[in-house]
Design a protein around this motif. Sequence first.
Motif, mmCIF file in Angstrom:
data_model
loop_
_atom_site.group_PDB
_atom_site.id
_atom_site.type_symbol
_atom_site.label_atom_id
_atom_site.label_comp_id
_atom_site.label_asym_id
_atom_site.label_seq_id
_atom_site.Cartn_x
_atom_site.Cartn_y
_atom_site.Cartn_z
ATOM 1 N N PRO A 28 -12.687 -3.590 11.335
ATOM 2 C CA PRO A 28 -12.110 -4.708 12.093
ATOM 3 C C PRO A 28 -10.932 -5.377 11.375
ATOM 4 N N LEU A 29 -11.040 -5.560 10.053
ATOM 5 C CA LEU A 29 -9.944 -6.180 9.296
ATOM 6 C C LEU A 29 -8.698 -5.293 9.341
ATOM 7 N N TYR A 30 -8.854 -4.013 9.059
ATOM 8 C CA TYR A 30 -7.695 -3.127 9.043
ATOM 9 C C TYR A 30 -7.086 -2.977 10.427
ATOM 10 N N SER A 31 -7.900 -2.975 11.465
ATOM 11 C CA SER A 31 -7.365 -2.911 12.831
ATOM 12 C C SER A 31 -6.496 -4.127 13.125
ATOM 13 N N SER A 32 -6.953 -5.308 12.708
ATOM 14 C CA SER A 32 -6.156 -6.522 12.951
ATOM 15 C C SER A 32 -4.879 -6.515 12.112
ATOM 16 N N LEU A 33 -4.953 -6.015 10.889
ATOM 17 C CA LEU A 33 -3.751 -5.937 10.050
ATOM 18 C C LEU A 33 -2.742 -4.959 10.636
ATOM 19 N N LEU A 34 -3.224 -3.828 11.155
ATOM 20 C CA LEU A 34 -2.328 -2.856 11.799
ATOM 21 C C LEU A 34 -1.661 -3.451 13.039
ATOM 22 N N GLU A 35 -2.424 -4.202 13.826
ATOM 23 C CA GLU A 35 -1.836 -4.849 15.012
ATOM 24 C C GLU A 35 -0.716 -5.787 14.608
ATOM 25 N N ILE A 36 -0.961 -6.568 13.563
ATOM 26 C CA ILE A 36 0.064 -7.487 13.068
ATOM 27 C C ILE A 36 1.285 -6.706 12.599
ATOM 28 N N GLU A 37 1.055 -5.644 11.813
ATOM 29 C CA GLU A 37 2.177 -4.855 11.312
ATOM 30 C C GLU A 37 3.001 -4.262 12.452
ATOM 31 N N LYS A 38 2.328 -3.767 13.482
ATOM 32 C CA LYS A 38 3.025 -3.109 14.594
ATOM 33 C C LYS A 38 3.682 -4.101 15.555
ATOM 34 N N SER A 39 3.302 -5.382 15.467
ATOM 35 C CA SER A 39 3.856 -6.373 16.385
ATOM 36 C C SER A 39 5.256 -6.839 15.977
ATOM 37 N N HIS A 40 5.737 -6.381 14.858
ATOM 38 C CA HIS A 40 7.063 -6.750 14.371
ATOM 39 C C HIS A 40 8.025 -5.576 14.538
ATOM 40 N N GLU A 41 9.253 -5.899 14.879
ATOM 41 C CA GLU A 41 10.256 -4.858 15.047
ATOM 42 C C GLU A 41 10.584 -4.187 13.719
ATOM 43 N N SER A 42 10.654 -4.986 12.678
ATOM 44 C CA SER A 42 10.960 -4.466 11.354
ATOM 45 C C SER A 42 9.666 -4.074 10.634
ATOM 46 N N PRO A 43 9.564 -2.820 10.163
ATOM 47 C CA PRO A 43 8.364 -2.421 9.426
ATOM 48 C C PRO A 43 8.097 -3.305 8.196
ATOM 49 N N LYS A 44 9.167 -3.695 7.516
ATOM 50 C CA LYS A 44 9.000 -4.544 6.324
ATOM 51 C C LYS A 44 8.456 -5.915 6.712
ATOM 52 N N GLU A 45 8.988 -6.508 7.779
ATOM 53 C CA GLU A 45 8.479 -7.807 8.242
ATOM 54 C C GLU A 45 7.029 -7.682 8.696
ATOM 55 N N GLY A 46 6.699 -6.579 9.356
ATOM 56 C CA GLY A 46 5.327 -6.351 9.790
ATOM 57 C C GLY A 46 4.386 -6.232 8.613
ATOM 58 N N MET A 47 4.822 -5.493 7.589
ATOM 59 C CA MET A 47 3.993 -5.334 6.395
ATOM 60 C C MET A 47 3.776 -6.688 5.715
ATOM 61 N N MET A 48 4.817 -7.484 5.620
ATOM 62 C CA MET A 48 4.685 -8.795 4.972
ATOM 63 C C MET A 48 3.802 -9.732 5.795
ATOM 64 N N ALA A 49 3.897 -9.662 7.123
ATOM 65 C CA ALA A 49 3.030 -10.480 7.983
ATOM 66 C C ALA A 49 1.574 -10.045 7.823
ATOM 67 N N GLY A 50 1.338 -8.737 7.739
ATOM 68 C CA GLY A 50 -0.010 -8.232 7.501
ATOM 69 C C GLY A 50 -0.537 -8.678 6.152
ATOM 70 N N LEU A 51 0.324 -8.626 5.143
ATOM 71 C CA LEU A 51 -0.072 -9.067 3.802
ATOM 72 C C LEU A 51 -0.432 -10.549 3.804
ATOM 73 N N ASN A 52 0.361 -11.360 4.505
ATOM 74 C CA ASN A 52 0.061 -12.794 4.599
ATOM 75 C C ASN A 52 -1.295 -13.029 5.256
ATOM 76 N N LYS A 53 -1.610 -12.249 6.290
ATOM 77 C CA LYS A 53 -2.910 -12.371 6.960
ATOM 78 C C LYS A 53 -4.034 -11.956 6.016
ATOM 79 N N ALA A 54 -3.848 -10.860 5.284
ATOM 80 C CA ALA A 54 -4.868 -10.409 4.338
ATOM 81 C C ALA A 54 -5.109 -11.466 3.265
ATOM 82 N N VAL A 55 -4.043 -12.053 2.744
ATOM 83 C CA VAL A 55 -4.161 -13.110 1.726
ATOM 84 C C VAL A 55 -4.896 -14.320 2.308
ATOM 85 N N GLU A 56 -4.611 -14.632 3.564
ATOM 86 C CA GLU A 56 -5.289 -15.748 4.241
ATOM 87 C C GLU A 56 -6.798 -15.482 4.366
#
Length: 178
Positions: free
Chosen positions: A132-160
Amino acid sequence: MQLYGNPDLTGTERYFDKDEVIVSKTDTKGIITYANRTFGRLAGMTPQQAVGKNHNIIRHPHMPRCVFKLLWDTISQGHEIFAYVINRSLNGDHYWVLAHVTPSYNKAGEIVGYHSNRRVPNREVIDTAIIPLYSSLLEIEKSHESPKEGMMAGLNKAVEVIGGSGKEYNHFIMSLGG
């Protein structure tokens, strides 16, 4: 986590015995310098074929990029890390591991590579917490146009999520029942 729909994935899970350990070593760029037979069997290649390849040859597309960013940031600073990882065999099968990655040093104290031991993970933790955690992180990553921005948004969620547990990252992972 849906494993079908990608022609490179079989949807078949591979397993290894709880007494087996997958071992690999890489240089600082992630190029494999050593792999044991268990690594080769699960990855679908001989240990000799693995040497010289980038470790990301076994990266599964359902593995969040932000987890690897956290891993690389941690080990490149000289710290160990534990992580649940889904890997892809060369034929498209997959297998789950609980990885322990540590830096390797030369006599001058400089990092010259990384050593990873992977063990059989707790299946209940995979099913109830990690997928469930990785699925939500992947959704966040894919919701951004930029792969780098998506990765950073996913990282922020994981840190949260980890911060909300009141634990440091490795303690959080191990508290799940590793």
